[in-house]
Design a protein around this motif. Structure first.
Motif, short mmCIF file in Angstrom:
data_model
loop_
_atom_site.label_atom_id
_atom_site.label_comp_id
_atom_site.label_asym_id
_atom_site.label_seq_id
_atom_site.Cartn_x
_atom_site.Cartn_y
_atom_site.Cartn_z
N PRO A 14 0.81 -1.24 0.00
CA PRO A 14 0.00 0.00 0.00
C PRO A 14 0.84 1.28 0.00
N GLU A 15 2.00 1.24 0.63
CA GLU A 15 2.84 2.43 0.66
C GLU A 15 3.47 2.76 -0.69
N ASP A 16 3.32 1.86 -1.66
CA ASP A 16 3.80 2.14 -3.01
C ASP A 16 2.77 2.93 -3.82
N THR A 17 1.62 3.17 -3.25
CA THR A 17 0.59 3.95 -3.92
C THR A 17 1.09 5.36 -4.18
N ALA A 18 1.05 5.77 -5.44
CA ALA A 18 1.56 7.08 -5.83
C ALA A 18 1.32 7.28 -7.32
N VAL A 19 1.57 8.50 -7.76
CA VAL A 19 1.67 8.77 -9.19
C VAL A 19 3.12 8.56 -9.58
N TYR A 20 3.34 7.75 -10.58
CA TYR A 20 4.69 7.42 -11.04
C TYR A 20 4.98 8.20 -12.32
N TYR A 21 6.14 8.86 -12.31
CA TYR A 21 6.54 9.72 -13.42
C TYR A 21 7.80 9.18 -14.08
N CYS A 22 7.80 9.23 -15.39
CA CYS A 22 9.01 8.94 -16.16
C CYS A 22 9.82 10.22 -16.30
N HIS A 23 11.12 10.09 -16.25
CA HIS A 23 12.01 11.26 -16.29
C HIS A 23 13.17 11.00 -17.24
N GLY A 24 13.52 12.04 -17.98
CA GLY A 24 14.70 12.00 -18.83
C GLY A 24 15.58 13.18 -18.50
N ALA A 25 16.85 12.93 -18.26
CA ALA A 25 17.78 13.99 -17.89
C ALA A 25 18.73 14.28 -19.03
N SER A 26 18.75 15.54 -19.46
CA SER A 26 19.76 16.02 -20.40
C SER A 26 20.21 17.36 -19.82
N ILE A 27 20.45 18.35 -20.65
CA ILE A 27 20.69 19.69 -20.09
C ILE A 27 19.38 20.26 -19.55
N PHE A 28 18.29 19.61 -19.91
CA PHE A 28 16.98 19.92 -19.36
C PHE A 28 16.44 18.68 -18.66
N ASP A 29 15.43 18.88 -17.84
CA ASP A 29 14.70 17.78 -17.22
C ASP A 29 13.38 17.60 -17.96
N TYR A 30 13.10 16.38 -18.36
CA TYR A 30 11.86 16.07 -19.04
C TYR A 30 11.03 15.13 -18.17
N TRP A 31 9.73 15.42 -18.10
CA TRP A 31 8.81 14.62 -17.29
C TRP A 31 7.60 14.22 -18.10
N GLY A 32 7.11 13.03 -17.81
CA GLY A 32 5.84 12.62 -18.36
C GLY A 32 4.70 13.16 -17.50
N GLN A 33 3.48 12.80 -17.89
CA GLN A 33 2.31 13.30 -17.18
C GLN A 33 1.98 12.46 -15.95
N GLY A 34 2.59 11.30 -15.84
CA GLY A 34 2.38 10.44 -14.68
C GLY A 34 1.31 9.39 -14.90
N THR A 35 1.45 8.29 -14.17
CA THR A 35 0.46 7.22 -14.21
C THR A 35 0.20 6.78 -12.77
N GLN A 36 -1.07 6.61 -12.44
CA GLN A 36 -1.46 6.32 -11.06
C GLN A 36 -1.32 4.84 -10.75
N VAL A 37 -0.63 4.56 -9.66
CA VAL A 37 -0.53 3.20 -9.12
C VAL A 37 -1.19 3.20 -7.75
N THR A 38 -2.18 2.35 -7.60
CA THR A 38 -2.88 2.23 -6.32
C THR A 38 -2.80 0.79 -5.85
N VAL A 39 -2.26 0.61 -4.65
CA VAL A 39 -2.14 -0.73 -4.08
C VAL A 39 -3.09 -0.81 -2.89
N SER A 40 -4.11 -1.62 -3.06
CA SER A 40 -5.15 -1.70 -2.03
C SER A 40 -5.93 -2.99 -2.17
N SER A 41 -6.37 -3.50 -1.04
CA SER A 41 -7.21 -4.69 -1.07
C SER A 41 -8.69 -4.29 -1.10
#
Length: 114
Positions: A87-114
């Motif tokens: 459950p503590e892994d529940t979060a929005v997960y973002y992809c990142h690319g590092a160059s001279i700039f930082d690039y981010w995706g929009q995120g994808t929701q991961v929910t861990v719950s019974s």
């Protein structure tokens, strides 16, 4: 410019697995490090895993061998295989690319719950 699009987030039960995918496009050669980060409400964004163009891998302390980052250079994809999710892994997960700039995706929701 680099564009990142994540997918694969879902609702999963504790102990389950998910594979997140990140599709990259644009100036790919400019990126020297790819990574996954996560953020849950009220907490700072934290590093989950990174993979350097040299092949070096780094994982957050909380990963404890449960997650694996990988990259398919031919397909311009970055993956995060997550096992033994809690459950503590529940979060929005973002992809990142590092160059001279930082690039981010929009995120994808991961929910861990019974």
């Amino acid at each position: 410019q680099v564009q990142l699009v994540e997918s694969g987030g879902a609702l999963v039960q504790p102990g389950g697995s998910l594979r997140l995918s990140c599709a990259a496009s644009g100036n790919i050669p400019s990126v020297y490090e790819w990574g996954w980060y996560r953020q849950s409400p009220g907490r700072q964004r934290e590093m989950v895993a990174t993979i350097h163009s040299r092949g070096d891998l780094n994982y957050g302390v909380f990963v404890k061998g449960r997650f694996t980052i990988s990259r398919d250079s031919a397909q311009n994809m970055v993956y995060l295989q997550m096992n033994s999710l809690q459950p503590e892994d529940t979060a929005v997960y973002y992809c990142h690319g590092a160059s001279i700039f930082d690039y981010w995706g929009q995120g994808t929701q991961v929910t861990v719950s019974s």
